[in-house]
Write a protein that holds these residues in place. Structure first.
Motif, PDB file in Angstrom:
ATOM      1  N   ARG A  30       2.260   5.495 -14.837  1.00 51.79           N
ATOM      2  CA  ARG A  30       2.456   6.900 -14.466  1.00 51.79           C
ATOM      3  C   ARG A  30       2.242   7.822 -15.669  1.00 51.79           C
ATOM      4  NH1 ARG A  30       5.274   7.641  -9.442  1.00 51.79           N
ATOM      5  NH2 ARG A  30       6.196   9.577 -10.178  1.00 51.79           N
ATOM      6  N   GLU A  31       2.672   7.376 -16.833  1.00 55.74           N
ATOM      7  CA  GLU A  31       2.455   8.173 -18.043  1.00 55.74           C
ATOM      8  C   GLU A  31       0.962   8.281 -18.347  1.00 55.74           C
ATOM      9  OE1 GLU A  31       4.482   5.611 -17.771  1.00 55.74           O
ATOM     10  OE2 GLU A  31       6.466   6.567 -17.866  1.00 55.74           O
TER      11      GLU A  31
ATOM     12  N   LEU B 168      -1.791  13.355  -6.915  1.00 58.82           N
ATOM     13  CA  LEU B 168      -1.728  11.930  -7.234  1.00 58.82           C
ATOM     14  C   LEU B 168      -0.305  11.393  -7.149  1.00 58.82           C
ATOM     15  CD1 LEU B 168      -4.170  11.781 -10.289  1.00 58.82           C
ATOM     16  CD2 LEU B 168      -4.620  10.981  -7.963  1.00 58.82           C
ATOM     17  N   PHE B 169       0.675  12.317  -7.118  1.00 61.94           N
ATOM     18  CA  PHE B 169       2.084  11.925  -7.109  1.00 61.94           C
ATOM     19  C   PHE B 169       2.781  12.230  -5.786  1.00 61.94           C
ATOM     20  CE2 PHE B 169       0.957  12.204 -11.508  1.00 61.94           C
ATOM     21  CZ  PHE B 169       1.750  11.273 -12.167  1.00 61.94           C
ATOM     22  N   HIS B 170       2.448  13.365  -5.196  1.00 65.03           N
ATOM     23  CA  HIS B 170       3.095  13.761  -3.944  1.00 65.03           C
ATOM     24  C   HIS B 170       2.332  14.940  -3.357  1.00 65.03           C
ATOM     25  CE1 HIS B 170       4.840  17.223  -6.087  1.00 65.03           C
ATOM     26  NE2 HIS B 170       5.164  16.368  -7.049  1.00 65.03           N
TER      27      HIS B 170
ATOM     28  N   LYS C  40       0.836  -1.192   0.000  1.00 62.47           N
ATOM     29  CA  LYS C  40       0.000   0.000   0.000  1.00 62.47           C
ATOM     30  C   LYS C  40       0.873   1.244   0.000  1.00 62.47           C
ATOM     31  CE  LYS C  40      -4.141   1.784   2.313  1.00 62.47           C
ATOM     32  NZ  LYS C  40      -5.070   1.584   3.453  1.00 62.47           N
ATOM     33  N   HIS C  41       0.487   2.241  -0.793  1.00 57.91           N
ATOM     34  CA  HIS C  41       1.250   3.484  -0.887  1.00 57.91           C
ATOM     35  C   HIS C  41       0.325   4.680  -0.702  1.00 57.91           C
ATOM     36  CE1 HIS C  41       5.074   1.715  -2.340  1.00 57.91           C
ATOM     37  NE2 HIS C  41       4.278   0.796  -2.849  1.00 57.91           N
ATOM     38  N   GLN C  42       0.886   5.768  -0.217  1.00 62.49           N
ATOM     39  CA  GLN C  42       0.111   6.976   0.042  1.00 62.49           C
ATOM     40  C   GLN C  42      -0.432   7.592  -1.245  1.00 62.49           C
ATOM     41  OE1 GLN C  42      -0.585   8.576   3.073  1.00 62.49           O
ATOM     42  NE2 GLN C  42      -1.794  10.090   1.953  1.00 62.49           N
ATOM     43  N   PHE C  43       0.390   7.573  -2.295  1.00 65.20           N
ATOM     44  CA  PHE C  43       0.023   8.279  -3.522  1.00 65.20           C
ATOM     45  C   PHE C  43      -0.276   7.289  -4.645  1.00 65.20           C
ATOM     46  CE2 PHE C  43       2.969  10.954  -1.103  1.00 65.20           C
ATOM     47  CZ  PHE C  43       2.119  12.025  -0.834  1.00 65.20           C
ATOM     48  N   PRO C  44      -1.399   7.474  -5.343  1.00 65.06           N
ATOM     49  CA  PRO C  44      -1.790   6.535  -6.400  1.00 65.06           C
ATOM     50  C   PRO C  44      -0.726   6.301  -7.464  1.00 65.06           C
ATOM     51  CG  PRO C  44      -3.628   7.955  -5.858  1.00 65.06           C
ATOM     52  CD  PRO C  44      -2.444   8.481  -5.094  1.00 65.06           C
ATOM     53  N   ALA C  45       0.074   7.306  -7.783  1.00 67.24           N
ATOM     54  CA  ALA C  45       1.103   7.137  -8.813  1.00 67.24           C
ATOM     55  C   ALA C  45       2.157   6.115  -8.407  1.00 67.24           C
ATOM     56  CB  ALA C  45       1.770   8.476  -9.123  1.00 67.24           C
ATOM     57  N   ASP C  46       2.252   5.827  -7.102  1.00 68.07           N
ATOM     58  CA  ASP C  46       3.238   4.867  -6.606  1.00 68.07           C
ATOM     59  C   ASP C  46       2.662   3.460  -6.449  1.00 68.07           C
ATOM     60  OD1 ASP C  46       5.183   6.860  -6.413  1.00 68.07           O
ATOM     61  OD2 ASP C  46       4.601   7.383  -4.361  1.00 68.07           O
ATOM     62  N   TYR C  47       1.401   3.278  -6.799  1.00 70.12           N
ATOM     63  CA  TYR C  47       0.775   1.968  -6.626  1.00 70.12           C
ATOM     64  C   TYR C  47       1.521   0.890  -7.408  1.00 70.12           C
ATOM     65  CZ  TYR C  47      -3.552   3.926  -4.576  1.00 70.12           C
ATOM     66  OH  TYR C  47      -4.481   4.537  -3.778  1.00 70.12           O
ATOM     67  N   VAL C  48       1.498  -0.310  -6.858  1.00 68.90           N
ATOM     68  CA  VAL C  48       2.042  -1.491  -7.530  1.00 68.90           C
ATOM     69  C   VAL C  48       1.015  -2.613  -7.383  1.00 68.90           C
ATOM     70  CG1 VAL C  48       4.457  -0.862  -7.142  1.00 68.90           C
ATOM     71  CG2 VAL C  48       3.247  -2.231  -5.431  1.00 68.90           C
ATOM     72  N   GLY C  49       1.287  -3.731  -8.046  1.00 66.42           N
ATOM     73  CA  GLY C  49       0.452  -4.909  -7.868  1.00 66.42           C
ATOM     74  C   GLY C  49      -0.986  -4.723  -8.298  1.00 66.42           C
TER      75      GLY C  49
END
Length: 230
Positions: free
Chosen positions: A177-178, A197-199, A97-106
């Motif tokens: 991200r693009e 969405l990024f920071h 889990k990440h704070q910002f959607p742009a950093d999402y994985v999986g």
């Protein structure tokens, strides 16, 4: 699938103050990378709009899940299997889990391809702030649900439904991200003015209470807690 904003305690009190608020302020605040109204976002959430017939055909929510968490991801997993926007990524089973959607994985990143366009259309839900006592059994059951969902993802045993092969597409998804930046540009949002969405916006500091979040993570997700400490 519609994103859900998690309101701050103050914003929640404002919503229930008796005066109808301007809901767009929460959306704008988050996009600007501010923390005055919204604590965070769940892009892939249990806020779903599904035809009743199809919901019943795939058997709805699984009763195997009990307590808090992952029953929604499991349902989304099956819904996405029979309506895949693209090929599954190699890291689909990763649960970080990440704070910002742009950093999402999986799987969170994969599900975001379904949900983020709705956010730019102004369609979202609000989750009111509330206390989450660790002593509550409802929350402590989360780890068992997490393990159950991980086993489901690893089994890859979804059946063919109505002649539809699960995840039966060779279509490649655009770079994540693009793709987000393209969504922003197409909807008139400049990344420098709307970095949410990024920071966080420059100068915005994380609110106090970080130790409570770490303690909660240690109790509910100990493996991820120690992995993130490395």
């Amino acid at each position: 699938m519609f994103p859900c904003f998690y309101l701050s305690q103050k914003a929640t009190l404002d919503v229930f103050s008796g005066q109808l608020p301007d809901y767009s302020q929460y959306w704008q605040s988050y996009f600007q990378g501010l923390l005055d109204h919204v604590d965070g976002i769940a892009v892939a959430s249990s806020c779903l709009l599904v035809e009743r017939e199809w919901f019943l055909r795939i058997s709805g929510f699984k009763p195997d899940f009990s307590g808090h968490g992952y029953e929604d991801f499991e349902l989304i997993h099956r819904l996405a299997a029979y309506y895949p926007l693209g090929m599954l990524p190699d890291d689909y089973a990763v649960d970080d889990k990440h704070q910002f959607p742009a950093d999402y994985v999986g799987f969170r990143r994969f599900y975001s391809y379904y949900a983020l366009p709705h956010l730019f259309s102004g369609h979202f839900l609000l989750h009111q702030w509330h206390k989450r006592p660790l002593a509550n059994k409802y929350h402590r059951l989360r780890q068992g649900n997490e393990e159950l969902f991980a086993n489901i993802l690893s089994s890859k045993s979804l059946p063919i439904c109505d002649g539809i092969q699960p995840f039966g597409t060779k279509r490649k998804l655009p770079g994540y991200r693009e793709w987000i930046m393209t969504l922003m540009q197409d909807n008139g949002y400049d990344l420098q003015q709307y970095p949410g969405l990024f920071h966080w916006q420059e100068g915005v500091s994380r609110p106090s209470g970080n130790w409570q979040r770490k303690l909660r993570k240690l109790v509910l997700k100990p493996r991820q807690f120690f992995r993130d400490m490395v």
